[in-house]
Design an enzyme around this catalytic site. Sequence first.
Site, mmCIF file in Angstrom:
data_model
loop_
_atom_site.group_PDB
_atom_site.id
_atom_site.type_symbol
_atom_site.label_atom_id
_atom_site.label_comp_id
_atom_site.label_asym_id
_atom_site.label_seq_id
_atom_site.Cartn_x
_atom_site.Cartn_y
_atom_site.Cartn_z
ATOM 1 C CB CYS A 49 51.209 -31.080 22.944
ATOM 2 S SG CYS A 49 50.168 -29.705 23.456
ATOM 3 C CG LEU A 50 53.321 -35.903 17.817
ATOM 4 C CD1 LEU A 50 53.944 -36.853 18.850
ATOM 5 C CD2 LEU A 50 52.537 -36.690 16.772
ATOM 6 C CB SER A 69 60.675 -34.229 16.417
ATOM 7 O OG SER A 69 59.871 -33.783 17.484
ATOM 8 N N GLY A 95 42.306 -38.641 13.290
ATOM 9 C CA GLY A 95 42.559 -37.248 12.939
ATOM 10 C C GLY A 95 42.702 -37.058 11.445
ATOM 11 C CD GLU A 111 45.527 -34.061 12.556
ATOM 12 O OE1 GLU A 111 46.476 -34.481 13.246
ATOM 13 O OE2 GLU A 111 44.421 -33.771 13.029
#
Length: 356
Positions: A100-101, A106, A217, A339
Amino acid sequence: MAPHMAEWDEKEIFPVETMRKAAQLGFGGIYVKPDVGGSGLSRLDTSIIFEALSTGCTSTTAYMSIHNMCVWMIDTFGNEEQRHRFCPSLCSMEKFASYCLTEPGSGSDAASLLTSAQRKGDTYVLNGSKAFISGGGDTDVYVVMCRTGGPGPKGISCLVLEKGTPGLSFGKKEKKVGWNSQPTRAVIFEDCVVPVGNRLGAEGQGFSIAMKGLNGGRINIASCSLGAAHASVLLAQEHLTVRKQFGEPLANNQYLRFGLAEMATRLVAARLMVRNAARALQEGREDAAVLCSMAKLFATDECFAICNQALQMHGGYGYLKDYAVQQFVRDIRVHQILEGTNEVMRMIVARNLLQG
């Protein structure tokens, strides 16, 4: 996976039991240390495995690559208690993980994330939301980047949340072009109370952890692209041999023969680039991050072009869902976005070339 790929796509099935069988072969924590249930293999081994699996179902393999990245982050940056609490059930895929980024505001500018974690005694109170989360709602463990300090990357920390935490909820299941064998949802935090003991690393270390996770990743997702392109070249090869036009097989047409040769050549070039970056990351080389970005950029662009060309070689049949090539095209398209978008990959490479 290959016999079920089309069904999982059409019915949007998250193939939990199939992935657990893969975990029995060691694919739930490929580059995680063996003392917590991992296979302890190298990044090069991992690339080879994900390419092979992706020929069977790119979407499912791509989720498994994200799961592996999350387990590696806990294994690498967690303390001994955290490693032994979370990793064994994740390596066996008894439980599944999500990264979870990204937030609604954003994406590429990840350092501007707004999800906040306010320290209250020995807990954090988490508020905010994450967008486009693979596995969201169906997975059990959420590795969350959140703001514990001031603006910018140094104010970001990394917390591990478990499903069932009060205040943790999920948005609607997104309808996607591809990657349909894995659910994608928003992840929402409303006064989620998380123990300080669930923080990976120190406060302010979260952005560094996130970026180090993404280096691997990027290799993983590039490897998934290789598998899709490899499968598409084989499908095109078969179609050109079987399909006849103007009284002879398409394989006799020099234009198509040259096209197939170029596809195979570009696939091998992309594969070598990904393998080289995987080796650099394993060895901890100084240029590893930029090589990962180069490999992700080159392989995902080239492999999408290969899959798309394979579809073109199928003619109208390639546009039918009875033919697997269209699914590889749909599943692989998003690899140029996630990614780190390929535009951001170019920024990273250019910055590396021009700095100092």
